[in-house]
Design a protein around this motif. Structure first.
Motif, PDB file in Angstrom:
ATOM      1  N   LEU A  51       0.818  -1.224   0.000  1.00 58.75           N
ATOM      2  CA  LEU A  51       0.000   0.000   0.000  1.00 58.75           C
ATOM      3  C   LEU A  51       0.845   1.265   0.000  1.00 58.75           C
ATOM      4  O   LEU A  51       0.497   2.240  -0.656  1.00 58.75           O
ATOM      5  CB  LEU A  51      -0.908   0.032   1.223  1.00 58.75           C
ATOM      6  N   ARG A  52       1.931   1.248   0.744  1.00 59.38           N
ATOM      7  CA  ARG A  52       2.757   2.455   0.871  1.00 59.38           C
ATOM      8  C   ARG A  52       3.270   2.938  -0.477  1.00 59.38           C
ATOM      9  O   ARG A  52       3.511   4.128  -0.649  1.00 59.38           O
ATOM     10  CB  ARG A  52       3.923   2.207   1.816  1.00 59.38           C
ATOM     11  N   ASP A  53       3.417   2.031  -1.434  1.00 54.24           N
ATOM     12  CA  ASP A  53       3.863   2.429  -2.772  1.00 54.24           C
ATOM     13  C   ASP A  53       2.867   3.382  -3.439  1.00 54.24           C
ATOM     14  O   ASP A  53       3.235   4.111  -4.357  1.00 54.24           O
ATOM     15  CB  ASP A  53       4.064   1.200  -3.670  1.00 54.24           C
ATOM     16  N   SER A  54       1.619   3.360  -2.997  1.00 48.68           N
ATOM     17  CA  SER A  54       0.578   4.203  -3.597  1.00 48.68           C
ATOM     18  C   SER A  54       0.171   5.373  -2.708  1.00 48.68           C
ATOM     19  O   SER A  54      -0.789   6.085  -3.002  1.00 48.68           O
ATOM     20  CB  SER A  54      -0.659   3.347  -3.916  1.00 48.68           C
ATOM     21  N   ARG A  55       0.897   5.610  -1.647  1.00 48.32           N
ATOM     22  CA  ARG A  55       0.555   6.671  -0.699  1.00 48.32           C
ATOM     23  C   ARG A  55       0.420   8.033  -1.374  1.00 48.32           C
ATOM     24  O   ARG A  55      -0.530   8.780  -1.111  1.00 48.32           O
ATOM     25  CB  ARG A  55       1.575   6.738   0.431  1.00 48.32           C
ATOM     26  N   GLU A  56       1.348   8.391  -2.247  1.00 48.65           N
ATOM     27  CA  GLU A  56       1.278   9.702  -2.919  1.00 48.65           C
ATOM     28  C   GLU A  56       0.006   9.827  -3.746  1.00 48.65           C
ATOM     29  O   GLU A  56      -0.625  10.884  -3.763  1.00 48.65           O
ATOM     30  CB  GLU A  56       2.511   9.922  -3.786  1.00 48.65           C
ATOM     31  N   THR A  57      -0.363   8.756  -4.429  1.00 48.46           N
ATOM     32  CA  THR A  57      -1.595   8.770  -5.228  1.00 48.46           C
ATOM     33  C   THR A  57      -2.805   8.944  -4.326  1.00 48.46           C
ATOM     34  O   THR A  57      -3.702   9.742  -4.617  1.00 48.46           O
ATOM     35  CB  THR A  57      -1.730   7.470  -6.047  1.00 48.46           C
ATOM     36  N   PHE A  58      -2.846   8.210  -3.218  1.00 50.86           N
ATOM     37  CA  PHE A  58      -3.962   8.343  -2.268  1.00 50.86           C
ATOM     38  C   PHE A  58      -4.044   9.776  -1.751  1.00 50.86           C
ATOM     39  O   PHE A  58      -5.126  10.359  -1.676  1.00 50.86           O
ATOM     40  CB  PHE A  58      -3.806   7.389  -1.086  1.00 50.86           C
ATOM     41  N   ALA A  59      -2.907  10.358  -1.408  1.00 50.44           N
ATOM     42  CA  ALA A  59      -2.878  11.722  -0.877  1.00 50.44           C
ATOM     43  C   ALA A  59      -3.357  12.728  -1.922  1.00 50.44           C
ATOM     44  O   ALA A  59      -4.098  13.663  -1.599  1.00 50.44           O
ATOM     45  CB  ALA A  59      -1.469  12.065  -0.404  1.00 50.44           C
TER      46      ALA A  59
END
Length: 173
Positions: A51-59
């Motif tokens: 999940l952390r790989d997509s953190r910027e996208t989520f933010a």
């Protein structure tokens, strides 16, 4: 509300998507891309175990709430909460797997007598894993995200481990 669904293309996801859309919510699904997302749903392709790989996208997307359909361990719960810290204020863990001792007794996987119904959030939880290790191993052939040992956890354990994260964490069983 702008909703992120982690998973959402499997057993119960499409039903939840339809209900959310019928109530006017904007829905985005985070998934591996193995199944097509329903029409008029945003997609983020990624791996639940990373999940952390997509953190910027989520933010960047600024979701109001997140519903996780594939949460199967306390480690995943902590990772979910750490990844979403500062991004959303509501996190819901939604699963079709039972966690209550009553069903374990019914299927003779748990010792003891039957429990009083209806079951509530305060009902006793299982003490035994819901699936034997050999069943989990065979299911991982079809469901690779399934944890090797399906651990049970309570929402209090996840939220108390992260007191600075003031999100609402709700477990729906």
């Amino acid at each position: 509300m702008k909703m992120l669904l982690i998973g959402g293309t499997g057993f119960i996801g499409p039903h939840v998507v339809r209900q959310l859309q019928a109530n006017g919510h904007e829905v985005t699904i985070f998934h591996r891309g193995n199944q097509p997302a329903p029409d008029s749903v945003g997609e983020i392709i990624g791996d639940r175990n990373h999940l952390r790989d997509s953190r910027e996208t989520f933010a960047r997307e600024k979701f109001d709430a997140v519903i996780d359909f594939v949460l199967s361990s306390e480690r995943q719960a902590k990772d979910l909460m750490q990844t979403l810290r500062g991004i959303t204020q509501r996190v819901v863990a939604l699963s079709s797997m039972d966690v209550y001792r009553a069903w374990g007794v019914f299927y003779r996987l748990e010792p003891g007598g039957l429990q009083e119904l209806p079951l509530t959030e305060d009902s006793e939880l299982r003490t035994q894993a819901p699936y034997p290790p050999e069943v989990i191993k065979s299911r991982r052939q079809v469901i690779p995200w399934m944890m090797t040992s399906m651990t049970r956890f309570q929402s209090r354990a996840s939220s108390s481990a992260m007191p600075s994260f003031r999100a609402l964490f709700c477990v729906c069983r």
